[in-house]
Scaffold this motif. Structure first.
Motif, mmCIF file in Angstrom:
data_model
loop_
_atom_site.group_PDB
_atom_site.id
_atom_site.type_symbol
_atom_site.label_atom_id
_atom_site.label_comp_id
_atom_site.label_asym_id
_atom_site.label_seq_id
_atom_site.Cartn_x
_atom_site.Cartn_y
_atom_site.Cartn_z
ATOM 1 N N PHE A 1 0.841 -1.199 0.000
ATOM 2 C CA PHE A 1 0.000 0.000 0.000
ATOM 3 C C PHE A 1 0.876 1.249 0.000
ATOM 4 C CE2 PHE A 1 -3.691 -2.520 1.433
ATOM 5 C CZ PHE A 1 -4.707 -1.876 0.758
ATOM 6 N N LEU A 2 1.879 1.250 0.882
ATOM 7 C CA LEU A 2 2.740 2.428 1.002
ATOM 8 C C LEU A 2 3.519 2.674 -0.286
ATOM 9 C CD1 LEU A 2 4.052 1.889 4.654
ATOM 10 C CD2 LEU A 2 2.168 3.349 3.890
ATOM 11 N N VAL A 3 4.008 1.602 -0.907
ATOM 12 C CA VAL A 3 4.730 1.732 -2.181
ATOM 13 C C VAL A 3 3.804 2.296 -3.257
ATOM 14 C CG1 VAL A 3 5.748 0.396 -4.080
ATOM 15 C CG2 VAL A 3 6.510 0.005 -1.730
ATOM 16 N N ILE B 1 1.209 10.335 -3.532
ATOM 17 C CA ILE B 1 0.103 10.642 -2.619
ATOM 18 C C ILE B 1 0.596 10.486 -1.170
ATOM 19 C CG2 ILE B 1 -2.199 9.944 -1.847
ATOM 20 C CD1 ILE B 1 -2.699 8.962 -4.733
ATOM 21 N N PRO B 2 0.563 11.567 -0.376
ATOM 22 C CA PRO B 2 0.990 11.463 1.029
ATOM 23 C C PRO B 2 0.130 10.461 1.791
ATOM 24 C CG PRO B 2 0.774 13.766 0.362
ATOM 25 C CD PRO B 2 0.169 12.944 -0.739
ATOM 26 N N VAL B 3 0.729 9.857 2.807
ATOM 27 C CA VAL B 3 0.052 8.809 3.578
ATOM 28 C C VAL B 3 0.023 9.168 5.061
ATOM 29 C CG1 VAL B 3 0.294 6.431 4.431
ATOM 30 C CG2 VAL B 3 0.557 6.903 2.000
ATOM 31 N N SER C 1 5.133 0.203 16.093
ATOM 32 C CA SER C 1 5.703 1.547 16.214
ATOM 33 C C SER C 1 7.182 1.549 15.844
ATOM 34 C CB SER C 1 5.509 2.069 17.633
ATOM 35 O OG SER C 1 5.955 3.392 17.728
ATOM 36 N N SER C 2 7.906 0.518 16.272
ATOM 37 C CA SER C 2 9.350 0.457 15.983
ATOM 38 C C SER C 2 9.613 0.282 14.493
ATOM 39 C CB SER C 2 10.015 -0.683 16.772
ATOM 40 O OG SER C 2 9.689 -1.952 16.217
ATOM 41 N N ILE C 3 8.714 -0.431 13.794
ATOM 42 C CA ILE C 3 8.908 -0.668 12.358
ATOM 43 C C ILE C 3 8.609 0.583 11.548
ATOM 44 C CG2 ILE C 3 8.080 -1.980 10.346
ATOM 45 C CD1 ILE C 3 7.502 -4.318 12.274
ATOM 46 N N TYR C 4 7.542 1.304 11.910
ATOM 47 C CA TYR C 4 7.036 2.363 11.024
ATOM 48 C C TYR C 4 7.293 3.786 11.503
ATOM 49 C CZ TYR C 4 5.052 -1.355 8.303
ATOM 50 O OH TYR C 4 4.927 -2.466 7.514
ATOM 51 N N ALA C 5 7.752 3.962 12.752
ATOM 52 C CA ALA C 5 7.978 5.326 13.250
ATOM 53 C C ALA C 5 9.067 6.043 12.454
ATOM 54 C CB ALA C 5 8.338 5.294 14.737
ATOM 55 N N GLY C 6 10.026 5.285 11.904
ATOM 56 C CA GLY C 6 11.140 5.907 11.185
ATOM 57 C C GLY C 6 10.937 6.036 9.689
ATOM 58 N N CYS C 7 9.704 5.789 9.212
ATOM 59 C CA CYS C 7 9.468 5.799 7.764
ATOM 60 C C CYS C 7 9.043 7.167 7.229
ATOM 61 C CB CYS C 7 8.383 4.774 7.398
ATOM 62 S SG CYS C 7 8.850 3.080 7.779
ATOM 63 N N GLY C 8 8.773 8.102 8.135
ATOM 64 C CA GLY C 8 8.424 9.440 7.686
ATOM 65 C C GLY C 8 6.936 9.697 7.528
ATOM 66 N N TYR C 9 6.095 8.706 7.820
ATOM 67 C CA TYR C 9 4.647 8.903 7.716
ATOM 68 C C TYR C 9 4.079 9.314 9.071
ATOM 69 C CZ TYR C 9 5.377 6.013 3.566
ATOM 70 O OH TYR C 9 5.839 5.505 2.379
ATOM 71 N N CYS D 1 10.441 4.510 -3.371
ATOM 72 C CA CYS D 1 9.148 4.360 -2.707
ATOM 73 C C CYS D 1 9.302 3.965 -1.240
ATOM 74 C CB CYS D 1 8.286 3.339 -3.447
ATOM 75 S SG CYS D 1 7.873 3.838 -5.131
ATOM 76 N N PHE D 2 10.549 3.928 -0.748
ATOM 77 C CA PHE D 2 10.840 3.684 0.671
ATOM 78 C C PHE D 2 11.501 4.942 1.216
ATOM 79 C CE2 PHE D 2 9.828 -0.470 -0.693
ATOM 80 C CZ PHE D 2 9.576 -1.265 0.431
ATOM 81 N N PRO D 3 10.728 5.854 1.811
ATOM 82 C CA PRO D 3 11.249 7.170 2.186
ATOM 83 C C PRO D 3 12.466 7.130 3.097
ATOM 84 C CG PRO D 3 8.854 7.082 2.471
ATOM 85 C CD PRO D 3 9.310 5.700 2.152
ATOM 86 N N GLU D 4 12.561 6.092 3.938
ATOM 87 C CA GLU D 4 13.690 6.042 4.874
ATOM 88 C C GLU D 4 15.021 5.750 4.182
ATOM 89 O OE1 GLU D 4 11.475 2.056 5.732
ATOM 90 O OE2 GLU D 4 11.173 3.878 4.522
#
Length: 292
Positions: free
Chosen positions: A98-100, A107-109, A128-136, A236-239
């Motif tokens: 979905f994020l990709v 489109i911002p998420v 939280s540990s997986i996705y907190a650093g992705c920029g969303y 497509c992976f902002p981090e």
């Protein structure tokens, strides 16, 4: 008169005009001749045929800033991607798809994990540990207990937001809390397969406030990223972005190359390993598809 298509059924388009209401419209034949199909979310100009019965014709479709194929919708400001903390257990590879997809469309998420009332603290901490650093923007909610709903409303204010995610995660329950115009049918989780029964039949924009619209979309079970090339997947992976140019080789795909800054960031824990593993899985899938 200008408005926005909020629903389309059987050749009729329902156009919301601020301050006036919703007009039932047909599209001019010229659109069919030119192979153009009005989409939910389109900004359009209409002529009024009958003010009393709120009927009109769509005369012009204004330029789109983006469009999605599934769901077929235009002019989305952002996507609210909703998964459950538990029941059903989040399928993280699907979430990353979905994020990709949204990244590839620009489109911002906003990433929402619902059902915190039935999840436990370790499950929430892991997500939280997986996705907190992705920029969303990341928000944990409970539609059942109305936790963090006010914060979620703030994130949606003044925007057109597509709400996406698999069945059974509580999207319709959230929508019922985020607006007062429409009551969405909510489905029970099927115990046998631990997935939601599909309750959304078609794309529909719901007026959630002044200049604020939300759209429920049919549940997904899988996503095929057919438009994305393997070489562009890394964008497509902002981090990954902060390591661009730091690898030994220019144009590094962060897969097999030595002295790769992204792989070093994974090893040191600056990029979560689960996200990187999903990147590799999607990358290999795209490469395999291109071979055949």
């Amino acid at each position: 008169m200008q408005g926005k298509i909020v629903k389309g059924i059987a050749g009729f388009y329902y156009v919301h005009v601020a301050g006036s209401g919703v007009y039932e419209c047909k599209a001019k034949g010229i659109f069919r001749k030119d192979g153009i199909k009005p989409l939910v979310g389109d900004d359009v100009r209409i002529e009024i045929l009958d003010e009393k019965d709120m009927e009109g014709n769509i005369m012009d479709i204004l330029p789109r800033k983006n469009e999605l194929v599934r769901p077929a919708v235009a002019n989305i400001d952002q996507a609210l991607v909703v998964f459950a903390v538990a029941k059903p257990k989040p399928h993280l590879n699907l979430l990353d798809r979905f994020l990709v997809m949204m990244e590839s469309k620009g489109i911002p998420v906003v990433l929402c994990f619902n059902k915190t009332d039935i999840g436990n603290d370790p499950e929430i901490a892991e997500l939280s540990s997986i996705y907190a650093g992705c920029g969303y923007p990341l928000i944990f909610t409970s539609a059942e207990q109305e936790i963090n709903i006010a914060e979620l409303k703030t994130l949606l204010k003044g925007k057109t937001t597509a709400i996406a995610g698999p069945s059974g995660v509580g999207k319709s329950s959230l929508i019922n809390l985020l607006q007062s115009e429409v009551r969405m049918e909510t489905g029970n989780i099927s115990r046998k397969i631990d997935r939601g029964k599909h309750t959304t039949r078609h794309s529909e924009l719901i007026v959630a406030g002044e200049d604020s619209y939300i759209m429920d979309t049919p549940g997904f079970s899988s996503l095929y990223l057919s438009e994305i090339e393997a070489e562009s997947l890394k964008h497509c992976f902002p981090e990954f972005a902060e390591y661009e140019g730091a690898c030994r080789f220019g144009g590094c795909d962060h897969v097999h190359e030595p002295d790769c800054a992204v792989k070093q960031a994974v090893e040191s824990g600056r990029i979560h390993r689960k996200r990187y593993e999903d990147y590799l899985a999607i990358y290999q899938e795209i490469r395999e598809r291109k071979r055949y």
